[in-house]
Design a protein around this motif. Structure first.
Motif, PDB file in Angstrom:
ATOM      1  N   PRO A 293       0.812  -1.215   0.000  1.00 27.63           N
ATOM      2  CA  PRO A 293       0.000   0.000   0.000  1.00 27.63           C
ATOM      3  C   PRO A 293       0.844   1.261   0.000  1.00 27.63           C
ATOM      4  O   PRO A 293       1.997   1.274   0.451  1.00 27.63           O
ATOM      5  CB  PRO A 293      -0.813  -0.133   1.295  1.00 27.63           C
ATOM      6  CG  PRO A 293       0.000  -1.028   2.169  1.00 27.63           C
ATOM      7  CD  PRO A 293       0.682  -1.980   1.251  1.00 27.63           C
ATOM      8  N   SER A 294       0.244   2.330  -0.511  1.00 23.82           N
ATOM      9  CA  SER A 294       0.903   3.627  -0.529  1.00 23.82           C
ATOM     10  C   SER A 294       1.032   4.169   0.899  1.00 23.82           C
ATOM     11  O   SER A 294       0.186   3.896   1.759  1.00 23.82           O
ATOM     12  CB  SER A 294       0.110   4.600  -1.389  1.00 23.82           C
ATOM     13  OG  SER A 294       0.610   5.911  -1.263  1.00 23.82           O
ATOM     14  N   LYS A 295       2.064   4.947   1.134  1.00 23.64           N
ATOM     15  CA  LYS A 295       2.284   5.532   2.457  1.00 23.64           C
ATOM     16  C   LYS A 295       2.091   7.041   2.463  1.00 23.64           C
ATOM     17  O   LYS A 295       2.391   7.701   3.461  1.00 23.64           O
ATOM     18  CB  LYS A 295       3.692   5.198   2.949  1.00 23.64           C
ATOM     19  CG  LYS A 295       3.923   3.703   3.158  1.00 23.64           C
ATOM     20  CD  LYS A 295       5.304   3.434   3.714  1.00 23.64           C
ATOM     21  CE  LYS A 295       5.508   1.933   3.941  1.00 23.64           C
ATOM     22  NZ  LYS A 295       6.873   1.641   4.484  1.00 23.64           N
ATOM     23  N   SER A 296       1.569   7.570   1.362  1.00 19.10           N
ATOM     24  CA  SER A 296       1.416   9.016   1.273  1.00 19.10           C
ATOM     25  C   SER A 296      -0.032   9.383   1.026  1.00 19.10           C
ATOM     26  O   SER A 296      -0.835   8.555   0.582  1.00 19.10           O
ATOM     27  CB  SER A 296       2.290   9.563   0.126  1.00 19.10           C
ATOM     28  OG  SER A 296       1.897   8.981  -1.104  1.00 19.10           O
ATOM     29  N   GLY A 297      -0.354  10.638   1.283  1.00 18.65           N
ATOM     30  CA  GLY A 297      -1.676  11.171   1.001  1.00 18.65           C
ATOM     31  C   GLY A 297      -2.773  10.524   1.825  1.00 18.65           C
ATOM     32  O   GLY A 297      -2.536   9.889   2.860  1.00 18.65           O
ATOM     33  N   SER A 298      -4.020  10.689   1.346  1.00 13.88           N
ATOM     34  CA  SER A 298      -5.165  10.149   2.070  1.00 13.88           C
ATOM     35  C   SER A 298      -5.147   8.624   2.085  1.00 13.88           C
ATOM     36  O   SER A 298      -5.613   8.009   3.050  1.00 13.88           O
ATOM     37  CB  SER A 298      -6.466  10.651   1.430  1.00 13.88           C
ATOM     38  OG  SER A 298      -6.519  10.299   0.061  1.00 13.88           O
TER      39      SER A 298
ATOM     40  N   GLY B 130      -2.446   6.768   2.289  1.00 17.37           N
ATOM     41  CA  GLY B 130      -1.520   6.407   3.357  1.00 17.37           C
ATOM     42  C   GLY B 130      -2.129   6.605   4.726  1.00 17.37           C
ATOM     43  O   GLY B 130      -1.943   5.772   5.628  1.00 17.37           O
ATOM     44  N   ALA B 131      -2.901   7.714   4.883  1.00 19.10           N
ATOM     45  CA  ALA B 131      -3.544   7.969   6.171  1.00 19.10           C
ATOM     46  C   ALA B 131      -4.568   6.877   6.498  1.00 19.10           C
ATOM     47  O   ALA B 131      -4.683   6.437   7.650  1.00 19.10           O
ATOM     48  CB  ALA B 131      -4.220   9.336   6.147  1.00 19.10           C
ATOM     49  N   PHE B 132      -5.301   6.401   5.473  1.00 23.15           N
ATOM     50  CA  PHE B 132      -6.261   5.328   5.703  1.00 23.15           C
ATOM     51  C   PHE B 132      -5.544   4.032   6.076  1.00 23.15           C
ATOM     52  O   PHE B 132      -5.949   3.334   7.024  1.00 23.15           O
ATOM     53  CB  PHE B 132      -7.106   5.121   4.443  1.00 23.15           C
ATOM     54  CG  PHE B 132      -8.008   3.918   4.496  1.00 23.15           C
ATOM     55  CD1 PHE B 132      -9.123   3.894   5.324  1.00 23.15           C
ATOM     56  CD2 PHE B 132      -7.738   2.795   3.724  1.00 23.15           C
ATOM     57  CE1 PHE B 132      -9.955   2.788   5.375  1.00 23.15           C
ATOM     58  CE2 PHE B 132      -8.562   1.682   3.768  1.00 23.15           C
ATOM     59  CZ  PHE B 132      -9.667   1.682   4.596  1.00 23.15           C
ATOM     60  N   ASN B 133      -4.496   3.700   5.357  1.00 25.97           N
ATOM     61  CA  ASN B 133      -3.759   2.469   5.658  1.00 25.97           C
ATOM     62  C   ASN B 133      -3.119   2.499   7.039  1.00 25.97           C
ATOM     63  O   ASN B 133      -2.964   1.454   7.680  1.00 25.97           O
ATOM     64  CB  ASN B 133      -2.689   2.218   4.595  1.00 25.97           C
ATOM     65  CG  ASN B 133      -3.267   1.683   3.292  1.00 25.97           C
ATOM     66  OD1 ASN B 133      -4.094   0.781   3.297  1.00 25.97           O
ATOM     67  ND2 ASN B 133      -2.841   2.253   2.170  1.00 25.97           N
ATOM     68  N   ASP B 134      -2.780   3.704   7.509  1.00 26.79           N
ATOM     69  CA  ASP B 134      -2.174   3.819   8.843  1.00 26.79           C
ATOM     70  C   ASP B 134      -3.156   3.473   9.955  1.00 26.79           C
ATOM     71  O   ASP B 134      -2.744   3.194  11.085  1.00 26.79           O
ATOM     72  CB  ASP B 134      -1.636   5.242   9.057  1.00 26.79           C
ATOM     73  CG  ASP B 134      -0.378   5.506   8.246  1.00 26.79           C
ATOM     74  OD1 ASP B 134       0.259   4.521   7.805  1.00 26.79           O
ATOM     75  OD2 ASP B 134      -0.051   6.688   8.046  1.00 26.79           O
ATOM     76  N   THR B 135      -4.452   3.525   9.659  1.00 25.94           N
ATOM     77  CA  THR B 135      -5.444   3.178  10.683  1.00 25.94           C
ATOM     78  C   THR B 135      -5.698   1.678  10.753  1.00 25.94           C
ATOM     79  O   THR B 135      -6.424   1.219  11.631  1.00 25.94           O
ATOM     80  CB  THR B 135      -6.785   3.878  10.401  1.00 25.94           C
ATOM     81  OG1 THR B 135      -7.365   3.351   9.196  1.00 25.94           O
ATOM     82  CG2 THR B 135      -6.589   5.387  10.257  1.00 25.94           C
ATOM     83  N   LEU B 136      -5.123   0.908   9.808  1.00 24.89           N
ATOM     84  CA  LEU B 136      -5.359  -0.527   9.742  1.00 24.89           C
ATOM     85  C   LEU B 136      -4.131  -1.306  10.184  1.00 24.89           C
ATOM     86  O   LEU B 136      -2.998  -0.828  10.018  1.00 24.89           O
ATOM     87  CB  LEU B 136      -5.714  -0.942   8.310  1.00 24.89           C
ATOM     88  CG  LEU B 136      -6.966  -0.319   7.694  1.00 24.89           C
ATOM     89  CD1 LEU B 136      -7.051  -0.666   6.213  1.00 24.89           C
ATOM     90  CD2 LEU B 136      -8.214  -0.793   8.426  1.00 24.89           C
ATOM     91  N   PRO B 137      -4.336  -2.493  10.732  1.00 24.46           N
ATOM     92  CA  PRO B 137      -3.183  -3.346  11.024  1.00 24.46           C
ATOM     93  C   PRO B 137      -2.430  -3.652   9.731  1.00 24.46           C
ATOM     94  O   PRO B 137      -3.001  -3.606   8.639  1.00 24.46           O
ATOM     95  CB  PRO B 137      -3.816  -4.615  11.609  1.00 24.46           C
ATOM     96  CG  PRO B 137      -5.181  -4.207  12.055  1.00 24.46           C
ATOM     97  CD  PRO B 137      -5.604  -3.120  11.126  1.00 24.46           C
ATOM     98  N   PRO B 138      -1.136  -3.966   9.804  1.00 23.43           N
ATOM     99  CA  PRO B 138      -0.375  -4.312   8.596  1.00 23.43           C
ATOM    100  C   PRO B 138      -1.077  -5.428   7.817  1.00 23.43           C
ATOM    101  O   PRO B 138      -1.620  -6.363   8.402  1.00 23.43           O
ATOM    102  CB  PRO B 138       0.982  -4.777   9.150  1.00 23.43           C
ATOM    103  CG  PRO B 138       1.097  -4.109  10.490  1.00 23.43           C
ATOM    104  CD  PRO B 138      -0.303  -4.022  11.021  1.00 23.43           C
TER     105      PRO B 138
END
Length: 611
Positions: A398-403, A405-413
């Motif tokens: 997954p991307s780590k930037s922008g919205s 990245g912000a969404f992926n940061d809220t999910l477990p790996p």
């Protein structure tokens, strides 16, 4: 003395048993006018050769108005030639004479259940046998594929390019199969209904084994396209009314929908066909109503165009009755839901809840992608709803930037692979929510909700009666507002400081509050969630996607729409009344304090009017 008993009762022949059963089906399963119509239709359609009257493949295809472009008539005729041999299925294929067509119409319209009350599972077994070919080579290929590990899609296999052709029968080997050894209860019930207790009731006298049998993928694809086409068919309605669905882009859409359904049974890139175990395990959960369209289609044999009960001697002097046109199958236009997807939904949601019954309540493209607009459009609908969300699979890793990245940061790996590459990166998920939508402050709602995937693979996940985390519509101040299906209710931001991540349930769909991203999780090994795991994809997978469109469709008619409209009008009047309230103090803060003390506004109340 010494005379032999020449008048001993002789056992009934197969021909006599078939005649007796056909007579019983005709008498018990059809009304007198239906039987008259059937005889009239058969007489006008049948070919005559050497004293035998029978129906040919092209005759049946022409009578049922099967579209040539689907090339389905050989598949259907193979089915009927098998079912026509009932109850002596080992004699199939048979010539479709009068008695054989009685069997066919009674079974294809499910009217046989008036005599043979043995359940739908036995009819499904009969339908499988009628579609299957017995090819030992194909069976061995399937066995080899089943020995491969079943960890998920994307693994190349030798023999994936092999395809099944035609209806050539190659006798299966002598391998023993427990499923094949089971008695065919439908056949036994038929023989018992004739009070037969002789050799005809032994299993090897009538039944063809399911061992080594397989439905060729291409044949089943063509049949699925026909079943999607006839899904909304009404009794006595002509199939030619749907001619526009098999031309141009509509035909491509029909074929793509059929491909999604076929992928629920097999990976067409790996497997040459559908085995009995795949068919019998997937149908009850994913497609309990798949074959319902056969009922009105074959009821055409029970209605004769030569029989017109409205004719009278004085009919010429009376004005013709007005022509009543039915409302369209889908009253509104959506970007996700079309006629073919609607027919796909009818494979697991009864058609009387869908066809001519859906209204578009919310479209993200039209009303805006926000929880506020969703609430305004949907919350006043007091009947079941169907929510659909389509999106594009996110890149992996997954991307780590922008919205994103912000969404992926809220999910477990991400621990699981995607659900499959077949059909591209477009994904469609949805849910049938039978309870009205509401805010969930502390607990979820939505008992009897059905979670499902429509593309690129069709899959259905029924709700659990134990775990009640079915549906949540949670707004701030929860830590992660949004819509969720199958997840524990979101905790407030004050109590979730030490839980910085979302917790997707074992089988769950999460949509963020901006309606920009979603994630579907299928943790097959965990179990115990609010929704059952897949019966066909027995492995772990997760789909993360950006949302392209989101729709909510209301199930109901004019009465449900009237209630919603009245609710909207009441809210508009209340809002206007609150806006115009003037207590005459000249101090807005004082006026508001008085209204709050009266309980008219504030404290999460919707307000009220002042006389």
């Amino acid at each position: 003395m010494g005379q032999t008993l020449s008048d001993e009762a002789q056992p009934a022949s197969k021909e006599e048993i078939i005649a007796d059963l056909a007579e019983k089906f005709a008498r018990k399963c059809f009304e007198p006018l239906e039987l008259y119509s059937f005889k009239d239709n058969f007489k006008s359609l049948a070919d005559h050769e050497q004293g035998v009257r029978y129906l040919k493949e092209d005759t049946i295809a022409r009578f049922l108005e099967l579209p040539d472009i689907l090339a389905v008539s050989p598949v259907l005729f193979h089915m009927l030639s098998y079912i026509g041999a009932f109850p002596f299925l080992k004699d199939a294929p048979v010539i479709l004479g009068f008695e054989q067509m009685i069997m066919v119409v009674a079974i294809m319209t499910e009217r046989h259940s008036k005599i043979l009350a043995k359940g739908a599972s036995n009819r499904r077994k009969l339908l499988f046998k009628s579609l299957a070919v017995y090819d030992r080579k194909l069976s061995e290929i399937e066995k080899q594929l089943r020995r491969e590990d079943n960890t998920g899609p994307g693994i190349a296999h030798a023999g994936s390019s092999l395809r099944a052709h035609g209806f050539a029968v190659d006798e299966a080997g002598d391998d023993y199969d427990d499923e094949a050894a089971e008695d065919d209860e439908l056949v036994l019930a038929a023989l018992e209904s004739l009070n037969l207790d002789d050799v005809f009731k032994t299993g090897d006298s009538y039944a063809a084994t399911t061992h080594g049998a397989m439905i060729p993928a291409d044949n089943f694809r063509r049949l699925i396209m026909l079943l999607l086409l006839v899904a909304p068919l009404d009794a006595q309605e002509s199939l030619s009314n749907y001619a526009s669905r098999v031309t141009g882009s509509e035909l491509e859409s029909l074929r793509a929908t059929a491909e999604n359904i076929l992928s629920a049974f097999i990976n067409v890139e790996r497997s040459p066909g559908i085995t009995f175990s795949q068919f019998i395990n997937v149908i009850p959960v994913n497609f309990p109503y798949l074959f319902n369209g056969f009922n009105p289609l074959f009821e055409h044999f029970l209605f004769s165009k030569n029989l017109n009960l409205s004719k009278r001697k004085d009919s010429a002097s009376k004005p013709a009755a007005p022509v009543v046109t039915s409302p369209p199958l889908l009253q509104d236009q959506g970007q996700i839901l079309n006629i073919n997807v609607l027919s796909q939904l009818s494979c697991f949601i009864e058609g009387n809840e869908l066809f001519r019954r859906l209204r578009l309540l919310y479209s993200g493209a039209e009303a805006g992608f926000s929880m506020r607009s969703f609430e305004a459009k949907v919350f006043n609908w007091r009947a079941p709803t169907i929510i659909l969300v389509s999106g594009t699979r996110l890149s992996d890793p997954p991307s780590k930037s922008g919205s994103e990245g912000a969404f992926n940061d809220t999910l477990p790996p991400k621990r699981f692979s995607n659900g499959g590459a077949s059909g591209g990166d477009r994904l469609v998920f949805g849910a049938l929510v039978r309870q009205p939508w509401r805010h969930t402050y502390k607990e979820c709602f939505g008992g009897d909700t059905i979670l499902f995937q429509l593309s690129p693979t069709h899959d259905v996940f029924p709700s659990s009666s134990v775990n009640r985390d079915h549906v949540a519509f949670a707004k701030a101040p929860v830590a992660y507002p949004g819509l969720s299906f199958g997840c524990p209710h979101p905790k407030s931001s004050h109590t979730s400081r030490h839980e910085p991540l979302r917790h997707p349930g074992p089988v769950s769909l999460v949509i963020d509050s901006s309606f920009e991203f979603g994630v579907f999780t299928h943790d097959y090994t965990s179990r115990g969630g609010a929704y059952a795991t897949s019966v066909s994809r027995r492995y772990d997978f997760q789909e993360r996607f950006s949302i392209d469109e989101m729709e909510v469709w209301g199930c109901g008619g004019d009465e449900e729409a009237r209630i919603q409209r009245e609710r909207w009008e009441w809210e508009a009047r209340e809002a206007e009344a609150r806006r115009k309230i003037n207590l005459g103090t000249g101090d807005i803060a004082t006026d508001r304090a008085l209204l709050e003390m009266a309980g008219i506004i504030g404290h999460n109340r919707s307000g009220g009017s002042m006389n």
